[in-house]
Design an enzyme around this catalytic site. Structure first.
Site, PDB file in Angstrom:
ATOM      1  N   ASN A  54       0.809  -1.229   0.000  1.00  0.00           N
ATOM      2  CA  ASN A  54       0.000   0.000   0.000  1.00  0.00           C
ATOM      3  C   ASN A  54       0.838   1.272   0.000  1.00  0.00           C
ATOM      4  OD1 ASN A  54       0.710  -0.644   2.649  1.00  0.00           O
ATOM      5  ND2 ASN A  54      -0.964   0.564   3.475  1.00  0.00           N
ATOM      6  N   CYS A  82      -3.537   0.950   6.849  1.00  0.00           N
ATOM      7  CA  CYS A  82      -3.795   0.178   8.072  1.00  0.00           C
ATOM      8  C   CYS A  82      -4.546   1.011   9.102  1.00  0.00           C
ATOM      9  CB  CYS A  82      -2.476  -0.325   8.647  1.00  0.00           C
ATOM     10  SG  CYS A  82      -1.271   0.990   8.883  1.00  0.00           S
ATOM     11  N   LYS A 116      12.331  -7.904   1.576  1.00  0.00           N
ATOM     12  CA  LYS A 116      11.434  -8.623   0.651  1.00  0.00           C
ATOM     13  C   LYS A 116      10.200  -7.743   0.484  1.00  0.00           C
ATOM     14  CE  LYS A 116       8.163 -11.030  -0.091  1.00  0.00           C
ATOM     15  NZ  LYS A 116       7.119 -10.591  -1.040  1.00  0.00           N
ATOM     16  N   GLU A 139       3.749  -5.108  12.342  1.00  0.00           N
ATOM     17  CA  GLU A 139       2.805  -3.993  12.146  1.00  0.00           C
ATOM     18  C   GLU A 139       1.684  -4.549  11.288  1.00  0.00           C
ATOM     19  OE1 GLU A 139       2.919  -1.129  13.486  1.00  0.00           O
ATOM     20  OE2 GLU A 139       4.989  -0.907  14.106  1.00  0.00           O
ATOM     21  N   GLU A 150       7.469   0.810  15.866  1.00  0.00           N
ATOM     22  CA  GLU A 150       8.399   1.416  14.917  1.00  0.00           C
ATOM     23  C   GLU A 150       8.414   2.915  15.161  1.00  0.00           C
ATOM     24  OE1 GLU A 150       6.958   0.195  10.960  1.00  0.00           O
ATOM     25  OE2 GLU A 150       8.718  -1.073  10.854  1.00  0.00           O
TER      26      GLU A 150
HETATM   27  P1  NDP Z   1       0.252  -9.503   3.243  1.00  0.00           P
HETATM   28  O1  NDP Z   1       0.264  -9.896   4.664  1.00  0.00           O
HETATM   29  O2  NDP Z   1      -0.471 -10.342   2.271  1.00  0.00           O
HETATM   30  O3  NDP Z   1       1.742  -9.367   2.683  1.00  0.00           O
HETATM   31  C1  NDP Z   1       2.712  -8.560   3.293  1.00  0.00           C
HETATM   32  C2  NDP Z   1       4.090  -9.029   2.882  1.00  0.00           C
HETATM   33  O4  NDP Z   1       4.310 -10.343   3.401  1.00  0.00           O
HETATM   34  C3  NDP Z   1       4.266  -9.146   1.364  1.00  0.00           C
HETATM   35  O5  NDP Z   1       5.589  -8.803   1.021  1.00  0.00           O
HETATM   36  C4  NDP Z   1       4.003 -10.631   1.144  1.00  0.00           C
HETATM   37  O6  NDP Z   1       4.546 -11.112  -0.064  1.00  0.00           O
HETATM   38  C5  NDP Z   1       4.697 -11.228   2.343  1.00  0.00           C
HETATM   39  N1  NDP Z   1       4.298 -12.591   2.695  1.00  0.00           N
HETATM   40  C6  NDP Z   1       3.154 -13.245   2.381  1.00  0.00           C
HETATM   41  N2  NDP Z   1       3.169 -14.499   2.917  1.00  0.00           N
HETATM   42  C7  NDP Z   1       4.350 -14.623   3.571  1.00  0.00           C
HETATM   43  C8  NDP Z   1       4.963 -15.676   4.331  1.00  0.00           C
HETATM   44  N3  NDP Z   1       4.364 -16.827   4.544  1.00  0.00           N
HETATM   45  N4  NDP Z   1       6.188 -15.456   4.869  1.00  0.00           N
HETATM   46  C9  NDP Z   1       6.810 -14.274   4.693  1.00  0.00           C
HETATM   47  N5  NDP Z   1       6.287 -13.249   3.976  1.00  0.00           N
HETATM   48  C10 NDP Z   1       5.068 -13.419   3.432  1.00  0.00           C
HETATM   49  O7  NDP Z   1      -0.292  -8.000   3.233  1.00  0.00           O
HETATM   50  P2  NDP Z   1      -0.593  -7.086   1.988  1.00  0.00           P
HETATM   51  O8  NDP Z   1       0.650  -6.920   1.168  1.00  0.00           O
HETATM   52  O9  NDP Z   1      -1.835  -7.562   1.329  1.00  0.00           O
HETATM   53  O10 NDP Z   1      -0.848  -5.673   2.721  1.00  0.00           O
HETATM   54  C11 NDP Z   1      -2.048  -5.348   3.316  1.00  0.00           C
HETATM   55  C12 NDP Z   1      -2.002  -5.558   4.808  1.00  0.00           C
HETATM   56  O11 NDP Z   1      -0.929  -4.803   5.390  1.00  0.00           O
HETATM   57  C13 NDP Z   1      -3.235  -5.045   5.491  1.00  0.00           C
HETATM   58  O12 NDP Z   1      -3.737  -5.998   6.383  1.00  0.00           O
HETATM   59  C14 NDP Z   1      -2.765  -3.823   6.267  1.00  0.00           C
HETATM   60  O13 NDP Z   1      -3.521  -3.533   7.387  1.00  0.00           O
HETATM   61  C15 NDP Z   1      -1.368  -4.179   6.590  1.00  0.00           C
HETATM   62  N6  NDP Z   1      -0.603  -2.963   6.850  1.00  0.00           N
HETATM   63  C16 NDP Z   1      -0.252  -2.673   8.146  1.00  0.00           C
HETATM   64  C17 NDP Z   1       0.398  -1.494   8.447  1.00  0.00           C
HETATM   65  C18 NDP Z   1       0.821  -1.161   9.850  1.00  0.00           C
HETATM   66  O14 NDP Z   1       1.722  -0.328  10.001  1.00  0.00           O
HETATM   67  N7  NDP Z   1       0.241  -1.728  10.879  1.00  0.00           N
HETATM   68  C19 NDP Z   1       0.723  -0.534   7.405  1.00  0.00           C
HETATM   69  C20 NDP Z   1       0.331  -0.958   6.085  1.00  0.00           C
HETATM   70  C21 NDP Z   1      -0.310  -2.143   5.836  1.00  0.00           C
HETATM   71  P3  NDP Z   1       3.574 -11.189  -1.377  1.00  0.00           P
HETATM   72  O15 NDP Z   1       3.254  -9.775  -1.705  1.00  0.00           O
HETATM   73  O16 NDP Z   1       4.396 -11.851  -2.389  1.00  0.00           O
HETATM   74  O17 NDP Z   1       2.371 -11.988  -0.971  1.00  0.00           O
END
Ligand code: NDP
Length: 468
Positions: free
Chosen positions: A138, A270, A161, A236, A448
């Site tokens: 995002n 988020c 990553k 996070e 963070e």
């Molecule tokens: P995901 O949890 O699907 O993915 C986040 C990252 O984790 C991506 O790089 C993803 O790779 C990777 N990933 C997925 N599966 C694994 C695994 N098994 N092991 C290690 N890494 C993995 O989230 P989104 O990218 O869809 O982002 C949206 C989410 O992020 C929302 O829930 C949002 O609330 C949260 N968010 C939280 C924030 C905060 O500060 N609290 C800020 C911004 C977002 P890949 O893309 O290849 O699947």
């Protein structure tokens, strides 16, 4: 990079076209990259540099980010569909993050605990070594700088990553870091699929700490893997933040904050204020005002300076948002505004969706409990403070909250009663790199940003010297 894993194609969500094809590493290549970095002379010399010397490199990276802001902003826009305006602002703030942590690196002190005998104690803070950073799509410019800058400042190397949806901003960041004089290998980017690259990275024995931003279920899986390895993890995660409007609030100002709070970035945030609680006595006028304001919001091509919002980050994500709106209708919601794609034929190929306001749902409905991560605001009434606090806290998440009231005593009292890592009173979404940020409950672990954001990437050592 040219890895021997599957090729990753990134799609421009504003037109559905393939934007880039990127090589990804195999598990064996992940293993080799992590081993090389962790045993490199670059990491040893980075750790032995004095803090002000590391700070000088971070300042040069910030300069590089200012100079390279436009390609960074465009890289993000082409992959996640946010407006160029918003991407430019995020690129500028990434430079500010590096400058902030250059300052922290140079000025943060160790401490001397009071002696309880004939000795002097020193409490020092040392880097972990190799940090794995995993980020979502995002706001990669923001998330990646918030992890990479403090982790480097603290004396670590970082293997990053990025999301499979947004790889290019991370590659741009690594290029800028290298040009700024960051020793080669101290920031490595591993593009690829989370379920393939992620476990290989976290499982590497030289990775000593993991920092993750993303969804709660992914965070839980990563937390389990880190627990087995007994390494620290910062998570996070998601949110379903309550936005509260008391009967004495300044309604026009509050409505501005509510609209920005949910719809900025099309709700792909988020901290989006996705559940709005309005005192029943003001419900009618608030709904009327919010509807009118939402109807005026313009959705369009991210390069158009006159639009408020671009597209959602992917077609797949739009399908998920649409499923939630369908579910809301099944759960008895009334769609006051939005609830569909825009009709402009120029936007037909992109993942566009209109800002949407729903009423008539219960706080216990799935739509009010699950994170939609899209432009969908659920409005619910409340009658008294106790009922309000129960409903606002009645979720698994605890990331943020907004309170609008003319009575600061009440604002502070409710702020203390809300289980969330950040609470705003008479404003929303105001963020500072100097203020710690993180979640309560299922919204995460650790903080963070701020000074805590530097300590996150260090381990504490006590050194005791005999004085007699
Ligand atoms: P995901 O949890 O699907 O993915 C986040 C990252 O984790 C991506 O790089 C993803 O790779 C990777 N990933 C997925 N599966 C694994 C695994 N098994 N092991 C290690 N890494 C993995 O989230 P989104 O990218 O869809 O982002 C949206 C989410 O992020 C929302 O829930 C949002 O609330 C949260 N968010 C939280 C924030 C905060 O500060 N609290 C800020 C911004 C977002 P890949 O893309 O290849 O699947």
């Amino acid at each position: 990079m040219r890895g021997s894993g599957p090729v990753l194609e990134t799609i421009n969500p504003a037109n559905g076209e393939v934007h880039a094809a990127i090589g990804t590493p195999s598990s064996a290549e992940v293993e080799a990259i992590c081993s090389d970095v962790s045993h490199s002379s670059a990491l040893r010399s980075w750790q032995s540099m004095l803090p002000h010397q590391r700070a000088a490199v971070l300042h040069r990276i910030a300069d590089g980010l200012v100079a390279g802001a436009e390609p960074m902003a465009r890289a993000q826009m082409l992959e996640n569909g946010k407006t160029l305006k918003e991407c430019r602002a995020q690129a500028a703030s990434a430079a500010g993050v590096f400058r902030y942590y250059a300052g922290v690196c140079e000025t943060m002190e160790s401490t001397m605990p009071p002696p309880r005998g004939n000795w002097l104690g020193l409490t020092t803070h040392e880097p972990y070594g190799l940090i794995a950073a995993i980020t979502p799509w995002n706001s990669p410019l923001t998330m990646e700088s918030q992890k990479v800058a403090p982790a480097l400042a603290a004396g670590n190397a970082v293997v990053l990553k990025p999301s499979e949806v947004t790889t290019l901003p991370a590659l741009e960041l690594a290029r800028i870091c290298e040009e700024a004089g960051l020793p080669k290998g101290l920031l490595s980017v591993l593009p690829g699929y989370g379920t393939e690259v992620g476990p290989a990275l976290i499982g590497h024995p030289d990775v000593r700490m993991v920092t993750f931003t993303g969804g709660t279920e992914t965070g839980r899986r990563i937390g389990e893997q880190c627990a087995r390895r007994l390494i620290p993890v910062a998570l996070e995660l998601g949110g379903k933040s309550p936005h509260i409007l008391f009967e004495d609030a300044d309604i026009p100002t509050a409505c501005e904050g509510i609209i920005d709070g949910i719809f900025e970035g099309l709700g792909q945030s988020c901290i989006a204020g996705s559940r709005l609680f309005v005192h029943r006595s003001r419900m009618e006028e608030v709904l009327e005002r919010l509807t009118e304001m939402t109807e005026k919001l313009r959705v369009g091509l991210p390069t158009d300076p006159n639009v408020d919002f671009g597209s959602l980050s992917s077609h797949q994500h739009r399908a998920r948002v649409e499923q939630y709106v369908t579910l809301a209708r099944e759960e008895g919601a009334t769609v006051l505004v939005g609830g569909s794609r825009p009709t402009d034929p120029a936007l037909a190929a992109g993942a566009f969706y209109l800002p949407t306001i729903l009423t008539g749902l219960s706080n216990r409905s799935r739509v009010c409990q699950e994170e939609i991560f899209g432009p969908v605001l659920c409005v619910l009434p409340f009658d008294d403070e106790a009922d309000l606090i129960d409903q606002a806290n009645g979720t698994a998440f605890g990331l943020a909250c907004g309170i609008w009231t003319a009575d600061y005593r009440r604002g502070l009292k409710v702020a203390r009663a809300i289980a969330a890592g950040t609470v705003w009173i008479n404003t929303y979404k105001k963020l500072s790199i100097a203020a710690p940020f993180g979640g309560y409950k299922d919204s995460g672990l650790g903080r963070e940003k701020g000074l805590a954001g530097m300590r996150l990437y260090q381990q504490t050592k006590s050194i005791l010297l005999a004085t007699e």
